[in-house]
Motif scaffolding. Sequence first.
Motif, short mmCIF file in Angstrom:
data_model
loop_
_atom_site.label_atom_id
_atom_site.label_comp_id
_atom_site.label_asym_id
_atom_site.label_seq_id
_atom_site.Cartn_x
_atom_site.Cartn_y
_atom_site.Cartn_z
N GLU A 8 -25.04 -11.90 46.43
CA GLU A 8 -24.87 -11.17 45.17
C GLU A 8 -24.41 -9.73 45.44
O GLU A 8 -23.45 -9.24 44.86
CB GLU A 8 -26.20 -11.17 44.40
CG GLU A 8 -26.22 -10.32 43.13
CD GLU A 8 -25.67 -11.04 41.91
OE1 GLU A 8 -25.72 -12.28 41.87
OE2 GLU A 8 -25.19 -10.33 41.00
N VAL A 9 -25.10 -9.07 46.37
CA VAL A 9 -24.76 -7.67 46.66
C VAL A 9 -23.37 -7.57 47.28
O VAL A 9 -22.56 -6.72 46.90
CB VAL A 9 -25.81 -7.02 47.59
CG1 VAL A 9 -25.38 -5.62 48.01
CG2 VAL A 9 -27.18 -6.99 46.92
N LEU A 10 -23.08 -8.46 48.23
CA LEU A 10 -21.80 -8.37 48.95
C LEU A 10 -20.60 -8.69 48.05
O LEU A 10 -19.47 -8.30 48.36
CB LEU A 10 -21.80 -9.31 50.16
CG LEU A 10 -22.75 -8.90 51.29
CD1 LEU A 10 -22.75 -9.94 52.39
CD2 LEU A 10 -22.36 -7.54 51.87
N THR A 11 -20.82 -9.39 46.93
CA THR A 11 -19.69 -9.70 46.06
C THR A 11 -19.68 -8.80 44.82
O THR A 11 -18.85 -8.98 43.94
CB THR A 11 -19.73 -11.17 45.60
OG1 THR A 11 -21.01 -11.45 45.03
CG2 THR A 11 -19.49 -12.11 46.76
N SER A 12 -20.60 -7.83 44.77
CA SER A 12 -20.67 -6.99 43.57
C SER A 12 -19.44 -6.11 43.41
O SER A 12 -19.09 -5.73 42.31
CB SER A 12 -21.93 -6.12 43.61
OG SER A 12 -21.88 -5.26 44.73
N SER A 13 -18.78 -5.78 44.51
CA SER A 13 -17.49 -5.10 44.39
C SER A 13 -16.49 -5.81 45.29
O SER A 13 -16.86 -6.37 46.32
CB SER A 13 -17.59 -3.62 44.75
OG SER A 13 -17.36 -3.42 46.13
#
Lengths: 479, 96
Positions: free
Chosen positions: A320-325
Motif C-alpha cells: 500500500e505504502v510503496l504504491t501510494s505514489s
Amino acid sequence: MEYETVIGLEVHVELKTRTKVFCSCPTTFGAKPNTQVCPVCLGLPGVLPVLNEKAVEFTIQAALALNCQIAGFSKFDRKNYFYPDMPKDYQISQYDLPLAAGGHIDINLSGENKRIRIKRLHLEEDTGKLLHSDDLAAAASSLVDFNRAGVPLIEIVSEPDIRSPEEARLYLNKLKGIIEYTGVSDVKMQEGSLRCDANVSLRPKGAKEFGTRTEIKNMNSFRAVQRGLEYEVERQKKVLESGGKVLQETRHWDETRGITVSLRSKEEAHDYRYFPEPDLAPLVISREWVQEIRHLLPELPAAKKARLIEVYRLPEYDAEVLTSSKALGDFFDATVASYPEAKTVSNWMMGELMKYLNARNLEIGEIPLTPGLLADLLRLIDQGTISGKIAKTIFEEMCSTGQPPEKIVQEKGLVQISDEGAIARVVEEVIAGNQQSVADYRAGKEKALTFLVGQVMKVTRGKANPEAVNRILREKLQS
Amino acid sequence: MKISTEMVEHVAWLARLAITGEEKEQLSAQLSRILDHMDKLNELDTTEVEPTFHVLDLRNVLRKDEARPGLTVEAALDNAPEREGNLFKVPKIVEG
C-alpha cells in the motif's frame, strides 16, 4: 447530542497538455506574467474557442482510472460570474452533461476498505491568477496574470460519503496517487495543479437528512485540508450545541490563524445562470474512442499493489505504502530489478527512505538518490564491506549528495573491519581496561558482554564486524 | 409568468447592470411577456423530440495539442485601463 460529520470534496486537477483547452497558448508553469495569452483566452470580442483533443483524452483517462462511466454525449456550458480572474466574465464549464459520472475510490481506513463514490467528473477552463501586495487590507487594487486562464482543468466531485477529516485526507491522497499514475497531471498542491474545496455539514447521529452545509475554500496542502476540516467540524458543533443554526455560506481557511472565516452568502454567489456554450460543438464519444484511450492507461495503483503482494510476497501494508505514489512504486520496481531481495528493498524504502523524506518534507523525485545507488549499498552490506548500522549513515549521505556508496565508504573511512587480528587486538585492549565487567561476565552476567561489545565498537567507531567482535570476545573471555 | 421588480433588481445586480426605477418597471413587464411566450411554447408535446443542443449540426470539432504564438505582453496589455509592470491592474476585489 452526538453528531455525524458529512463531507463531500470538489477536487480540481490541472491537465498537463502542452496548450490551453480552447486556444493554442502554451501552458508552461512559472512563465512571466501575461506572456502566454492570446485574443481567445483574454476574452477579446469576436474570437472563437476550439477544443483541445488531448484535453478530452486526458479527461477520459482520468475518469477511467477513477472507475467512472464515460458519457456518450457531452457538451459545454457557460458559468456566468463577475470576477476579474475571468476576462470573459464567464467560465466555460460543463453543467448537465459532464464527460463522466458514477465512479469511486477505495480508501484504506485502519485496515478496512471504504468506498467513496464519485458523483461526476467534468472538463472546464482554469481562471487567471490574482496577485495582491503583501498587505492585503492596505492594497487598493489587485493585479491579474492571465497565463493560467484557459488551462484545462478537471473537476472531480465526490458524493457526501466522507465521514471525517481523516477520511477526506485519505481520499485526496488516493486521488492524487491515481491521477499521478495516469500521467495526465502533475497533481502538485504547492503549485496549484491539485486544489481541493470541501462541503461540510453535521447531522444528529442516525439522522437521514443532511444538515446545512458550508463550503470551505483555500486549503492549499494535505495538512491544511485536514486541519481546516477539523476546525470547521468543531465550529459547527459549537454552533449547533449552543442552539444556533449553521448558515449556508462559503468560508475561507486562514492557515496562519488556523480558523475558517465567512466569505459571502452562497445562494447569491452561486446564481451562475448556466446556459449552453453556443461557440462549441457538442462531443460524441464513441465506445471505440474510449477503448483506445483505455489501452493508453498504465498500471494503476490497485493493480500494482496486487502485483507486489503476488510476485514479491510483500505484506499488504508495504504494498500500500510503496504504491501510494507513482515515483515511489517506480523506484521500488527499478531497485528490485538489480537487487532482487524485495523485502530488504521494501524495508529500506519504508524505513530509512521515508524517514529521510518526511523529516525534510521532500518527495523522492527531489533527492539525488537513485535505485542503482540503493542496490549498490545493499550489495555492500551483503559482501560484508559495511555493517547495517554504517549503511544507514551512508544512506543518508547518498540521499543528500547522490555520491556512490563505495566512494562515501572510502572517503569517510567507513569500511567494516573484518580483519580478525585487528579486532582481536582491540578486544584485548578492552578486556585489559574493563576488568570489572570481565569479572561480572565470568560470574554469569550476560549483560556485561553487551557492554564489552559496545566498548569495542566505540574504539573502532562502529566499523568492526559485529558478528566477529562477539565471537572473538567470547573466545577470549572463556580462555 | 410574472417577473417581479425585485427579480429584475436581482438579475441586474448579478449582471452588474445599473438600471433606473422606470427601467425596472418596463423590464419587469417585458420579461414577463417573454416568459409567457415560453409558456405558450411549453404547451407543445415534445416528448418524442430530441433536444437541440446546438443550432449547427456539428460534432467533435477538435484541434491538435500544438502550441502557437499568441500576443506579446505589450499587445496583450495595450488596452488595459491600468497596468503595473506586466500585470493588469483592477480595483481591489478581495471579499470578506
